[in-house]
Design an enzyme around this catalytic site. Sequence first.
Site, PDB file in Angstrom:
ATOM      1  N   ASP A 140       5.740  72.223  53.519  1.00 25.21           N
ATOM      2  CA  ASP A 140       6.355  71.857  52.242  1.00 25.21           C
ATOM      3  C   ASP A 140       5.387  70.982  51.439  1.00 25.21           C
ATOM      4  OD1 ASP A 140       9.217  71.867  50.904  1.00 25.21           O
ATOM      5  OD2 ASP A 140       8.372  69.855  50.621  1.00 25.21           O
ATOM      6  N   ASN A 166       5.709  69.306  38.547  1.00 27.69           N
ATOM      7  CA  ASN A 166       6.367  69.964  37.411  1.00 27.69           C
ATOM      8  C   ASN A 166       6.635  68.961  36.286  1.00 27.69           C
ATOM      9  OD1 ASN A 166       6.497  72.610  38.309  1.00 27.69           O
ATOM     10  ND2 ASN A 166       8.412  72.271  39.439  1.00 27.69           N
ATOM     11  N   HIS A 185       5.764  73.110  34.091  1.00 27.21           N
ATOM     12  CA  HIS A 185       6.131  74.161  35.049  1.00 27.21           C
ATOM     13  C   HIS A 185       5.041  75.213  35.227  1.00 27.21           C
ATOM     14  CE1 HIS A 185      10.160  72.398  34.671  1.00 27.21           C
ATOM     15  NE2 HIS A 185      10.321  72.893  35.896  1.00 27.21           N
ATOM     16  N   ASP A 188       3.586  76.359  38.763  1.00 30.08           N
ATOM     17  CA  ASP A 188       3.437  77.734  39.266  1.00 30.08           C
ATOM     18  C   ASP A 188       2.008  77.984  39.741  1.00 30.08           C
ATOM     19  OD1 ASP A 188       6.042  78.237  38.736  1.00 30.08           O
ATOM     20  OD2 ASP A 188       5.710  79.493  36.955  1.00 30.08           O
ATOM     21  N   GLU A 218       9.132  75.192  47.084  1.00 25.56           N
ATOM     22  CA  GLU A 218       7.758  74.785  47.401  1.00 25.56           C
ATOM     23  C   GLU A 218       7.553  74.770  48.915  1.00 25.56           C
ATOM     24  OE1 GLU A 218      10.099  72.885  46.034  1.00 25.56           O
ATOM     25  OE2 GLU A 218       9.951  70.778  46.614  1.00 25.56           O
TER      26      GLU A 218
END
Lengths: 322, 123
Positions: free
Chosen positions: A177, A185, A190, A194, A220
């Site tokens: 993780d 973000n 965002h 990505d 994530e």
Amino acid sequence: MRILIADDEIMSRRLLQKTLERAGYEVTAVENGRLAADQLCPADGPRLALLDWVMPELDGPGVCREVRKRTEQPYVYMVLLTSKESKQDVVAGLESGADDYLTKPFDPEELKARLRTGLRILDLEDRLVEAREKMRFQATHDGLTTLWNSGVIVDLLGRELARSWREHVSTSILMCDLDHFKSVNDTYGHLAGDEVLKETAKRLLASVRSYDFVGRYGGEEFLVVLNNCNPAYAVARAEEIRKAIAQKPMPSSSGPVPITMSLGLLMSQEWGYRPVQELLQAADAALYAAKAAGRNCVRVARPKVSSADSDPQAHEPIRLRR
Amino acid sequence: MKETEKGASHLTFDHAELFARVDNDRELLHDLLTIFKQEFPRHLKALREAVESRDGKLVAVAAHTLKGMLLNLAASQAAAAVGRLEELGRTGETSWFQDALAAFERDATSLLPQLDACMAEVH
């Protein structure tokens, strides 16, 4: 386009070959049905064929039947070309799997027009297969990272665990993780988030063997399945992955993004045969232990030794031998 | 020139159709005629032997091959004659073999010199 001609009569072969070469086809000519079937049956064989009916070894309808027995291979468009012309012959030829039927002597223009029909059918088939493959990919892969999606990676893990149990080897699960991803973000936007996920996927794939599996498990969160690996390798691999993420900021359109990863490692041979979901929960618990230990580290999930233990699952920090 | 040829006494092959079939490729036509000259005697011999042995299956196979060759050269009359033998072979009507063979050989005898002339023309 490649085309196969099968005719035992040399004049017909020569005439067909020249006519079709002039029309731009790449021609392979053979003199009997057995050779024709051998050429057409492999997946990379010609996809257009002109077959004489009466041939030694195997006749034209026999070739059609052999080719149609294949499954999961590209379609071959076959035209029977023969001087047989009764209705029964036409029906028998088409029933054998031929797509079209032309009588000798052939008219060159009609022959070329019929083959163009064949090309249209093959083109249609190619587009259908391409669409099916695209849908299959979309159904099995994560759209952003192109890693295996959650459903597939769990299925693959289930199969690997069953296999490792049968073969008495170990499969390792890495639940990974990204740390504080929400702040990526929030800080970089965002789009940058990505981009970080895509770069993470690349680094994960670059850190494992070609036959290991990497999937996106959640937002994530990533799941890595290391097949047939001993505990020392699994521990070293987990640490390599952690370093691969942390050592260099991720490039993004908003600038470099420093980020780390926490990992929970589980080695199946220490757990015996357990349901997949139970092992995933244990790996997830180890991941949370890594988070609790300050993040950017690996914790190993250990099964409880006895019911008297006060701590049912110990999550050990990894110790690398140097 | 429809089903006639200069100097020929009767119909043998369709000159125009033959040229159309090879797309007016004289070299290809020359190749086909050369192959025919080489292959025809062998297949005719096989047909004669099959007729002699009264073996319907062999007659049908040999006649079928000759029919294909002749159709490629637009020699429809000789092709029809040998096609008759193919049919007789398939149905096993052996008593008609000799007559049908003789009819075919008459057509072939007329045809061969005309094909030679055609070959000289395209050389």
